[in-house]
Design a protein around this motif. Sequence first.
Motif, PDB file in Angstrom:
ATOM      1  N   MET A 222       7.023 -63.741 -14.693  1.00  6.90           N
ATOM      2  CA  MET A 222       7.125 -61.762 -14.482  1.00  6.90           C
ATOM      3  C   MET A 222       8.037 -61.615 -13.349  1.00  6.90           C
ATOM      4  N   GLY A 223       8.794 -60.725 -14.048  1.00  4.71           N
ATOM      5  CA  GLY A 223       9.796 -60.097 -12.900  1.00  4.71           C
ATOM      6  C   GLY A 223       9.144 -58.941 -10.961  1.00  4.71           C
ATOM      7  N   ARG A 224      10.071 -58.419 -10.571  1.00  2.00           N
ATOM      8  CA  ARG A 224       9.768 -57.766 -10.073  1.00  2.00           C
ATOM      9  C   ARG A 224       9.416 -56.662  -9.668  1.00  2.00           C
ATOM     10  N   TYR A 225       9.626 -55.912 -11.201  1.00  2.00           N
ATOM     11  CA  TYR A 225       9.302 -54.951 -11.459  1.00  2.00           C
ATOM     12  C   TYR A 225       8.440 -54.046 -12.628  1.00  2.00           C
ATOM     13  N   ASP A 226       8.032 -53.701 -11.792  1.00  2.00           N
ATOM     14  CA  ASP A 226       6.899 -53.155 -13.644  1.00  2.00           C
ATOM     15  C   ASP A 226       7.100 -51.615 -13.324  1.00  2.00           C
ATOM     16  N   PHE A 227       8.131 -51.213 -14.412  1.00  2.00           N
ATOM     17  CA  PHE A 227       8.201 -49.978 -14.311  1.00  2.00           C
ATOM     18  C   PHE A 227       6.283 -48.486 -14.207  1.00  2.00           C
ATOM     19  N   ALA A 228       5.544 -48.999 -14.543  1.00  2.00           N
ATOM     20  CA  ALA A 228       4.615 -48.174 -13.966  1.00  2.00           C
ATOM     21  C   ALA A 228       4.394 -47.580 -13.073  1.00  2.00           C
ATOM     22  N   ILE A 229       4.879 -48.606 -11.851  1.00  2.00           N
ATOM     23  CA  ILE A 229       4.298 -48.675 -10.623  1.00  2.00           C
ATOM     24  C   ILE A 229       6.209 -48.655  -9.703  1.00  2.00           C
ATOM     25  N   THR A 230       6.968 -49.120 -10.133  1.00  2.00           N
ATOM     26  CA  THR A 230       8.146 -49.365  -9.415  1.00  2.00           C
ATOM     27  C   THR A 230       8.686 -47.753  -9.192  1.00  2.00           C
ATOM     28  N   LYS A 231       8.939 -46.814  -8.169  1.00  2.00           N
ATOM     29  CA  LYS A 231       9.699 -46.424  -7.455  1.00  2.00           C
ATOM     30  C   LYS A 231      11.561 -46.664  -8.244  1.00  2.00           C
ATOM     31  N   VAL A 232      11.807 -45.632  -7.604  1.00  2.00           N
ATOM     32  CA  VAL A 232      13.289 -45.063  -8.589  1.00  2.00           C
ATOM     33  C   VAL A 232      13.428 -45.769  -6.878  1.00  2.00           C
ATOM     34  N   GLY A 233      13.228 -45.511  -5.502  1.00  2.00           N
ATOM     35  CA  GLY A 233      13.505 -45.410  -3.960  1.00  2.00           C
ATOM     36  C   GLY A 233      13.631 -47.608  -4.401  1.00  2.00           C
ATOM     37  N   GLN A 234      12.492 -47.938  -4.635  1.00  2.00           N
ATOM     38  CA  GLN A 234      13.127 -49.703  -4.794  1.00  2.00           C
ATOM     39  C   GLN A 234      13.849 -50.483  -5.685  1.00  2.00           C
ATOM     40  N   LEU A 235      13.893 -49.372  -6.878  1.00  2.00           N
ATOM     41  CA  LEU A 235      15.519 -50.288  -7.599  1.00  2.00           C
ATOM     42  C   LEU A 235      16.646 -49.795  -6.286  1.00  2.00           C
ATOM     43  N   LEU A 236      16.702 -48.255  -6.170  1.00  2.00           N
ATOM     44  CA  LEU A 236      17.730 -48.255  -5.227  1.00  2.00           C
ATOM     45  C   LEU A 236      18.239 -48.747  -4.068  1.00  2.00           C
ATOM     46  N   ASP A 237      17.130 -49.585  -3.662  1.00  2.00           N
ATOM     47  CA  ASP A 237      16.904 -50.375  -2.463  1.00  2.00           C
ATOM     48  C   ASP A 237      17.283 -51.955  -2.472  1.00  2.00           C
ATOM     49  N   ASP A 238      17.233 -52.253  -3.659  1.00  2.00           N
ATOM     50  CA  ASP A 238      17.018 -54.034  -3.917  1.00  2.00           C
ATOM     51  C   ASP A 238      18.548 -53.564  -4.523  1.00  2.00           C
ATOM     52  N   PRO A 239      19.807 -54.834  -4.091  1.00  2.00           N
ATOM     53  CA  PRO A 239      21.281 -54.667  -4.228  1.00  2.00           C
ATOM     54  C   PRO A 239      21.208 -55.277  -5.471  1.00  2.00           C
ATOM     55  N   GLU A 240      20.376 -56.396  -6.466  1.00  2.00           N
ATOM     56  CA  GLU A 240      20.474 -56.996  -7.601  1.00  2.00           C
ATOM     57  C   GLU A 240      20.289 -55.605  -8.085  1.00  2.00           C
ATOM     58  N   ALA A 241      19.169 -54.818  -7.736  1.00  2.00           N
ATOM     59  CA  ALA A 241      18.995 -53.653  -9.305  1.00  2.00           C
ATOM     60  C   ALA A 241      19.803 -52.458  -9.299  1.00  2.00           C
ATOM     61  N   VAL A 242      21.156 -52.917  -7.970  1.00  2.00           N
ATOM     62  CA  VAL A 242      22.092 -51.343  -8.257  1.00  2.00           C
ATOM     63  C   VAL A 242      22.624 -52.114  -8.814  1.00  2.00           C
ATOM     64  N   ALA A 243      23.124 -53.445  -8.813  1.00  2.00           N
ATOM     65  CA  ALA A 243      24.480 -53.743  -9.400  1.00  2.00           C
ATOM     66  C   ALA A 243      24.372 -53.891 -11.353  1.00  2.00           C
ATOM     67  N   VAL A 244      23.059 -54.113 -11.674  1.00  2.00           N
ATOM     68  CA  VAL A 244      22.593 -54.044 -12.999  1.00  2.00           C
ATOM     69  C   VAL A 244      23.161 -52.432 -13.461  1.00  2.00           C
ATOM     70  N   ILE A 245      22.521 -51.440 -12.063  1.00  2.20           N
ATOM     71  CA  ILE A 245      22.724 -50.378 -13.754  1.00  2.20           C
ATOM     72  C   ILE A 245      23.996 -49.455 -13.134  1.00  2.20           C
ATOM     73  N   GLU A 246      24.615 -50.124 -11.669  1.00  6.94           N
ATOM     74  CA  GLU A 246      26.534 -50.082 -11.439  1.00  6.94           C
ATOM     75  C   GLU A 246      26.754 -50.693 -13.251  1.00  6.94           C
ATOM     76  N   ARG A 247      26.756 -51.815 -13.088  1.00  2.00           N
ATOM     77  CA  ARG A 247      27.537 -52.454 -14.286  1.00  2.00           C
ATOM     78  C   ARG A 247      27.973 -51.033 -15.615  1.00  2.00           C
ATOM     79  N   ARG A 248      26.587 -51.266 -15.907  1.00  2.00           N
ATOM     80  CA  ARG A 248      25.849 -50.341 -16.463  1.00  2.00           C
ATOM     81  C   ARG A 248      27.007 -48.775 -17.379  1.00  2.00           C
TER      82      ARG A 248
END
Length: 71
Positions: free
Chosen positions: A1-27
């Motif tokens: 399992m990855g580091r994120y569970d969308f049921a409990i992960t907040k948007v801010g947690q994604l925005l604080d993770d450079p890898e997650a930001v890279a995924v979002i920004e690429r798309r």
Amino acid sequence: MGRYDFAITKVGQLLDDPEAVAVIERRYPGLTRQPMVALMKGMPAEKAFGMAAGYIGQDELDAVRAELESL
């Protein structure tokens, strides 16, 4: 399992993770710097993705979510 569970992960947690930001920004270039996204930092990612469904096709959302959940 990855580091994120969308049921409990907040948007801010994604925005604080450079890898997650890279995924979002690429798309969706520039999305993570939009003021409305900053206002959603405390929102569960599940809810944010639900809101985006009105603007982005479900197949695309599923692909982004799968990529983020695989981090």
